[in-house]
Design a protein around this motif. Structure first.
Motif, mmCIF file in Angstrom:
data_model
loop_
_atom_site.group_PDB
_atom_site.id
_atom_site.type_symbol
_atom_site.label_atom_id
_atom_site.label_comp_id
_atom_site.label_asym_id
_atom_site.label_seq_id
_atom_site.Cartn_x
_atom_site.Cartn_y
_atom_site.Cartn_z
ATOM 1 N N ASN A 74 0.860 -1.183 0.000
ATOM 2 C CA ASN A 74 0.000 0.000 0.000
ATOM 3 C C ASN A 74 0.898 1.236 0.000
ATOM 4 N N ASP A 131 -8.482 0.081 -8.190
ATOM 5 C CA ASP A 131 -8.318 0.259 -6.742
ATOM 6 C C ASP A 131 -8.969 -0.894 -5.980
ATOM 7 N N GLY A 134 -2.433 4.649 -3.466
ATOM 8 C CA GLY A 134 -2.416 3.580 -4.443
ATOM 9 C C GLY A 134 -1.708 2.354 -3.911
ATOM 10 N N THR A 168 -10.108 3.782 -12.565
ATOM 11 C CA THR A 168 -9.362 3.956 -11.318
ATOM 12 C C THR A 168 -10.045 3.218 -10.174
ATOM 13 N N GLN A 169 -11.373 3.327 -10.109
ATOM 14 C CA GLN A 169 -12.116 2.653 -9.041
ATOM 15 C C GLN A 169 -12.008 1.138 -9.168
ATOM 16 N N THR A 192 -2.735 6.774 -7.171
ATOM 17 C CA THR A 192 -3.993 7.507 -7.063
ATOM 18 C C THR A 192 -3.794 8.894 -6.456
#
Length: 308
Positions: free
Chosen positions: A36, A145, A100, A141-142, A60
């Motif tokens: 992370n 993620d 991210g 992106t979502q 992100t």
């Protein structure tokens, strides 16, 4: 962000310290790892030699400059990067916060899963440096993620089948990224850094071809400078300015890297390893290795192989 503004921001990098720490990744006994970025942010680094792992970097939050080969990208929007083990890369952090994830997985991990290997070979993300950086829209992106969050939790939980699960998530990630296909144009790298990268490319080409029938061909500052059409003093000054180390130190470090790899991954006699990396006889190789590592080649080989 418009390309013209990107270029203006890149020009402002002269206000950032030039020094980029050099990191050389070496053998560790793992197959896949997930991090992370909020807790393990990417610090400034330059990775000049081939690694034994692939890397997916998902950004992100945070601002930085990523360079792969001689292509430079200013990154501030959600972006995913697919990094092949053989690429020369660097990262320069320009912000104090990060968001991210990133994933590292070994070549041997891919070999265990034919479907993963097929996906990686089929699409250009890992195999074409011009398509290794992808800017992401909000929806993609979502999705990415969520995939990374599940991967991170799987890695924490462990178990007998977590590596099987992770490779499936990587496949999904590659496919979802290909749907986005927003490959930004790279910004031009400055002339000084171009010389630095060309030096590392040449050094890697030399090291990658080492074997006991084809020993290291060039190994001095003068020889490298000649290949690059630069004066040795100029090449030394550039490397010192941008990495904090001179040419001889980088050559020595790369020779040591290759020595360690050959000691651990082959059963070659010390005479053959020494010859391959440019020493006429074993005693000189042993002296060089011990001076720079504190142990003899035999001691290093026995200790590392016994710990595997």
């Amino acid at each position: 962000m418009a390309q013209t503004l990107d270029i203006q921001i890149i020009e402002q990098l002269r206000d950032v310290p030039d020094l980029t720490p050099v990191t050389r990744d070496y053998y560790e006994d793992w197959n896949i790892r997930i991090f992370n970025r909020e807790h393990f942010a990417c610090k400034n680094y330059l990775s000049p030699n081939r690694r034994d792992f692939y890397k997916i970097l998902f950004i992100t939050k945070g601002i930085g400059v990523f360079t792969v080969g001689v292509n430079t990208y200013y990154i501030e929007d959600p972006t995913i990067l697919f990094i092949h083990p053989n690429e020369i890369i660097s990262w320069k952090n320009l912000s104090d916060h990060s968001g991210g994830y990133y994933c590292l997985f070994k070549k041997r991990y891919i070999e265990q899963f034919p479907s993963l290997k097929s996906i990686i070979e089929r699409y250009p993300l890992f195999n074409n440096a011009a398509k290794s950086v992808v800017r992401l829209d909000k929806d993609t992106t979502q999705v990415i993620d969520e995939l990374f969050a599940k991967m991170h939790q799987e890695a924490i939980n462990g178990g007998d089948y977590y590596e099987d699960s992770l490779q499936a998530y990587i496949q999904l990630m590659v496919v979802e990224t290909m749907k986005a296909t927003n490959f930004p144009k790279p910004d031009a790298i400055n002339e000084e850094m171009r010389h630095v990268y060309h030096f590392f490319q040449l050094l890697e080409e030399e090291a990658a071809n080492i074997n006991y029938s084809q020993p290291l061909r060039i190994k001095t500052v003068k020889e490298f400078a000649s290949e690059l059409a630069l004066h040795p003093n100029h090449l030394n000054a550039l490397l010192k300015k941008h990495t904090g180390q001179n040419v001889s130190t980088h050559i020595r470090s790369r020779i040591l890297d290759e020595s360690k790899t050959l000691l651990v991954q082959t059963d070659w006699p010390l005479q053959d390893i020494g010859f391959a990396i440019g020493f006429a006889d074993q005693p000189n190789f042993t002296q060089f290795f011990k001076k720079n590592t504190g142990v003899t080649p035999n001691e290093f080989r026995k200790e590392h192989k016994s710990s595997k």
